[in-house]
Design an enzyme around this catalytic site. Structure first.
Site, PDB file in Angstrom:
ATOM      1  N   THR A 130      16.246  60.143  24.543  1.00 42.35           N
ATOM      2  CA  THR A 130      17.728  59.685  24.519  1.00 42.35           C
ATOM      3  C   THR A 130      18.176  59.691  23.069  1.00 42.35           C
ATOM      4  O   THR A 130      19.179  59.380  22.888  1.00 42.35           O
ATOM      5  CB  THR A 130      17.552  58.372  25.205  1.00 42.35           C
ATOM      6  OG1 THR A 130      16.873  57.412  24.731  1.00 42.35           O
ATOM      7  CG2 THR A 130      17.366  58.516  26.640  1.00 42.35           C
ATOM      8  N   GLY A 131      16.923  59.839  22.319  1.00 43.78           N
ATOM      9  CA  GLY A 131      17.743  59.758  20.556  1.00 43.78           C
ATOM     10  C   GLY A 131      18.177  61.102  20.121  1.00 43.78           C
ATOM     11  O   GLY A 131      18.396  61.800  21.073  1.00 43.78           O
ATOM     12  N   SER A 132      18.698  60.968  19.058  1.00 43.92           N
ATOM     13  CA  SER A 132      19.398  62.067  18.649  1.00 43.92           C
ATOM     14  C   SER A 132      18.495  63.336  18.583  1.00 43.92           C
ATOM     15  O   SER A 132      18.911  64.598  19.116  1.00 43.92           O
ATOM     16  CB  SER A 132      20.251  61.985  17.361  1.00 43.92           C
ATOM     17  OG  SER A 132      19.282  61.459  16.332  1.00 43.92           O
ATOM     18  N   GLU A 133      17.373  63.084  17.817  1.00 41.09           N
ATOM     19  CA  GLU A 133      16.381  64.299  17.791  1.00 41.09           C
ATOM     20  C   GLU A 133      15.765  64.866  18.946  1.00 41.09           C
ATOM     21  O   GLU A 133      15.776  65.763  19.496  1.00 41.09           O
ATOM     22  CB  GLU A 133      15.475  64.066  16.836  1.00 41.09           C
ATOM     23  CG  GLU A 133      16.004  64.298  15.223  1.00 41.09           C
ATOM     24  CD  GLU A 133      16.355  65.256  14.798  1.00 41.09           C
ATOM     25  OE1 GLU A 133      15.693  66.534  15.023  1.00 41.09           O
ATOM     26  OE2 GLU A 133      17.605  65.467  14.312  1.00 41.09           O
ATOM     27  N   LYS A 179      15.998  52.371  28.632  1.00 41.99           N
ATOM     28  CA  LYS A 179      17.085  53.150  29.519  1.00 41.99           C
ATOM     29  C   LYS A 179      16.478  53.341  30.847  1.00 41.99           C
ATOM     30  O   LYS A 179      17.035  54.445  31.574  1.00 41.99           O
ATOM     31  CB  LYS A 179      17.738  54.082  28.749  1.00 41.99           C
ATOM     32  CG  LYS A 179      18.557  53.723  27.665  1.00 41.99           C
ATOM     33  CD  LYS A 179      19.027  54.863  26.823  1.00 41.99           C
ATOM     34  CE  LYS A 179      19.724  54.362  25.525  1.00 41.99           C
ATOM     35  NZ  LYS A 179      20.664  55.549  24.915  1.00 41.99           N
ATOM     36  N   THR A 187       7.045  64.015  15.259  1.00 44.03           N
ATOM     37  CA  THR A 187       7.350  62.960  14.071  1.00 44.03           C
ATOM     38  C   THR A 187       6.598  63.448  12.790  1.00 44.03           C
ATOM     39  O   THR A 187       5.331  63.569  12.734  1.00 44.03           O
ATOM     40  CB  THR A 187       7.108  61.554  14.562  1.00 44.03           C
ATOM     41  OG1 THR A 187       7.835  61.423  15.894  1.00 44.03           O
ATOM     42  CG2 THR A 187       7.895  60.679  13.603  1.00 44.03           C
ATOM     43  N   GLU A 188       7.231  63.299  11.819  1.00 44.99           N
ATOM     44  CA  GLU A 188       6.775  63.351  10.074  1.00 44.99           C
ATOM     45  C   GLU A 188       6.745  62.090   9.625  1.00 44.99           C
ATOM     46  O   GLU A 188       7.529  61.112  10.102  1.00 44.99           O
ATOM     47  CB  GLU A 188       7.219  64.374   9.239  1.00 44.99           C
ATOM     48  CG  GLU A 188       8.759  64.151   9.030  1.00 44.99           C
ATOM     49  CD  GLU A 188       9.400  64.911   8.030  1.00 44.99           C
ATOM     50  OE1 GLU A 188       8.691  65.653   7.220  1.00 44.99           O
ATOM     51  OE2 GLU A 188      10.580  65.234   8.304  1.00 44.99           O
ATOM     52  N   TYR A 235       6.951  80.246  11.869  1.00 42.04           N
ATOM     53  CA  TYR A 235       8.313  80.969  12.305  1.00 42.04           C
ATOM     54  C   TYR A 235       8.147  82.457  11.574  1.00 42.04           C
ATOM     55  O   TYR A 235       8.518  83.397  12.314  1.00 42.04           O
ATOM     56  CB  TYR A 235       9.419  80.202  12.046  1.00 42.04           C
ATOM     57  CG  TYR A 235       9.538  78.831  12.449  1.00 42.04           C
ATOM     58  CD1 TYR A 235       8.796  78.328  13.488  1.00 42.04           C
ATOM     59  CD2 TYR A 235      10.366  78.060  11.658  1.00 42.04           C
ATOM     60  CE1 TYR A 235       8.920  77.213  13.836  1.00 42.04           C
ATOM     61  CE2 TYR A 235      10.452  76.506  12.105  1.00 42.04           C
ATOM     62  CZ  TYR A 235       9.734  75.954  13.161  1.00 42.04           C
ATOM     63  OH  TYR A 235       9.666  74.793  13.718  1.00 42.04           O
ATOM     64  N   GLU A 252      -3.201  76.115   4.149  1.00 43.11           N
ATOM     65  CA  GLU A 252      -2.477  75.843   2.716  1.00 43.11           C
ATOM     66  C   GLU A 252      -3.778  74.972   1.785  1.00 43.11           C
ATOM     67  O   GLU A 252      -4.538  74.660   2.246  1.00 43.11           O
ATOM     68  CB  GLU A 252      -1.319  75.010   2.892  1.00 43.11           C
ATOM     69  CG  GLU A 252      -1.514  73.600   3.772  1.00 43.11           C
ATOM     70  CD  GLU A 252      -0.277  72.945   3.928  1.00 43.11           C
ATOM     71  OE1 GLU A 252       0.828  73.764   4.197  1.00 43.11           O
ATOM     72  OE2 GLU A 252      -0.200  71.814   4.247  1.00 43.11           O
ATOM     73  N   HIS A 294       3.595  69.097   2.145  1.00 41.32           N
ATOM     74  CA  HIS A 294       2.784  68.195   3.127  1.00 41.32           C
ATOM     75  C   HIS A 294       1.849  67.214   2.270  1.00 41.32           C
ATOM     76  O   HIS A 294       1.321  67.492   1.258  1.00 41.32           O
ATOM     77  CB  HIS A 294       1.838  69.203   4.023  1.00 41.32           C
ATOM     78  CG  HIS A 294       2.521  70.045   4.785  1.00 41.32           C
ATOM     79  ND1 HIS A 294       2.433  71.076   5.333  1.00 41.32           N
ATOM     80  CD2 HIS A 294       4.163  69.910   5.311  1.00 41.32           C
ATOM     81  CE1 HIS A 294       3.303  71.603   6.158  1.00 41.32           C
ATOM     82  NE2 HIS A 294       4.447  70.955   5.956  1.00 41.32           N
TER      83      HIS A 294
END
Length: 306
Positions: free
Chosen positions: A17-20, A43, A115-116, A177, A225, A263
Site C-alpha cells: 500500500t506504500g508508494s514503491e 489496512k 529495500t536498501e 539488466y 564486484e 554498494h
C-alpha cells in the site's frame, strides 16, 4: 525449469500500500506474476485495485483490466488464506528487519528483500534466522528475481528478455539488466540479483548450485564486484562442483583503493577485494572473465556456439 521462482509461485507484497510497493506491484501484475495479497496491519480487510495491462514475454497470458488485491493484517494470515510461497519486501529500512522476520516466522519459502539502506546488524539477524528456519532470503538491496515467462518478483523490467538457456546471478542490479539485454536473443531460465550489501541471504554459490542442478540452464553468467571474497569463494566452489560453463564479469577494475563504490560491500584494501584479484581467481579455475559487460556477453555466445 528455473531456480527459486516459477509459474507456481504465489506472491504477497509487504508494503504493497506504500508508494514503491504499489508501483512495483502494478508492474509485477502487468508482467504476469501471481500476486495474491498485500500485508499492512493498519489496512487489514481492505483491498487495492490495480488496472492490469500485460507486457513482456507473458503478455499473452495476462488478462487486462481491474484486479482487486486483498490486504491482510499479518503475513501468517496472508499465507493461510492464499497459500503464498514468496514475499516481496517493500518497506522502509527501519521496519525491514521486522517485516522479514515476520515472513520467516510464517514459513514463507522465499523472501525477496528489495529495500536498501538496511543496517548490517539487522540484515545479519534476519539472514541467520532465515537460514535456521530453512527460508530463502534474496537480498537485501537487490532488484529481485525473474524467471521469464513464469514469474517476476522485485523491480526488474519484464520486457528485457524472454526465456532461454542461460542463468544469471549478479551483485549489481543495473548490470543484471544490461546482461539480460546483451543476451536477450538467447534468453534466460532465471535472472537473480543477490544484492551488494556486506550481508546477503543468497550467495553466488547458492545460485551456481541451483543452476548446476537445473536441466534447462546450459551456461551461467556470474557478475561480481570489488570488495569481500565472495567471487574467490565462488571460484573454489566452481572448481570442485560445477560441470556447466561459467562466464564472469567483475565490476570495478578502475575503482580507487579504500573507497566504498556504490554498494556497501564494494570496498577494496590493498590487493584484497580488487577486480583484478577476483578475475585472477576465477580464471585460475577455467572461468573466462570479460573486462566489460559486452565482452562478457561475447564470450558467452562463443562458448554456446562450440
Amino acid at each position: 525449469m528455473s531456480i527459486f521462482l516459477d509459474s507456481h509461485s504465489r506472491v504477497i507484497v509487504q508494503g504493497m500500500t506504500g508508494s514503491e510497493g504499489r508501483k512495483h506491484t502494478q508492474r509485477m501484475l502487468n508482467s504476469g506474476t501471481a500476486i495474491v495479497g498485500g500485508v499492512n496491519p493498519r489496512k487489514a480487510g481492505q483491498s487495492v485495485t490495480f488496472d492490469v495491462q500485460g507486457y513482456g514475454p507473458m503478455a499473452d497470458q495476462v488478462t487486462d483490466g481491474p484486479v482487486d488485491i486483498p490486504v491482510f493484517g499479518t503475513v501468517a494470515e496472508a499465507v493461510k488464506e492464499t497459500g503464498a510461497t514468496v514475499s516481496a519486501i517493500f518497506v522502509p529500512p527501519a521496519f525491514a528487519k521486522d517485516a522479514v522476520l515476520e515472513a520467516v516466522d510464517a514459513r514463507v519459502e522465499t523472501v525477496v528483500v528489495i529495500t536498501e539502506g538496511i543496517p548490517v546488524a539487522d540484515s545479519t539477524e534476519f539472514v541467520a534466522r532465515a537460514r535456521e528456519a530453512g527460508v530463502r532470503v534474496i537480498g537485501p538491496n537487490c532488484p529481485g528475481i525473474i524467471s521469464p515467462r513464469q514469474s517476476n518478483v522485485g523491480i526488474t523490467p519484464a520486457d528485457i528478455t524472454g526465456r532461454g538457456r542461460l542463468g544469471l546471478v549478479s551483485k549489481s542490479g543495473t548490470l543484471t539488466y544490461q546482461m539480460m539485454f546483451e543476451l536477450r536473443d538467447i534468453g534466460f531460465t532465471t535472472c537473480l540479483g543477490i544484492g551488494g550489501d556486506p550481508v546477503i541471504g543468497t550467495t553466488h554459490i547458492d545460485a551456481l548450485e541451483a543452476f548446476e542442478n537445473d536441466p534447462d540452464t546450459e551456461l551461467v553468467v556470474m557478475i561480481g564486484e570489488i570488495g569481500g571474497d565472495a567471487e574467490e569463494r565462488a571460484a573454489q566452489w566452481i572448481s570442485e562442483h560445477m560441470t556447466k560453463p561459467v562466464v564472469a564479469y567483475v565490476a570495478g577494475f578502475t575503482a580507487p583503493e579504500g573507497k566504498t563504490m556504490g554498494h556497501a560491500g564494494a570496498i577494496v584494501s590493498g590487493s584484497s577485494g580488487t577486480a583484478a584479484a577476483k578475475a585472477e581467481a576465477l580464471e585460475a579455475v577455467g572461468v573466462r572473465v570479460g573486462r566489460t559487460p559486452s565482452q562478457t556477453a561475447i564470450i558467452a555466445r562463443e562458448i554456446l556456439q562450440k
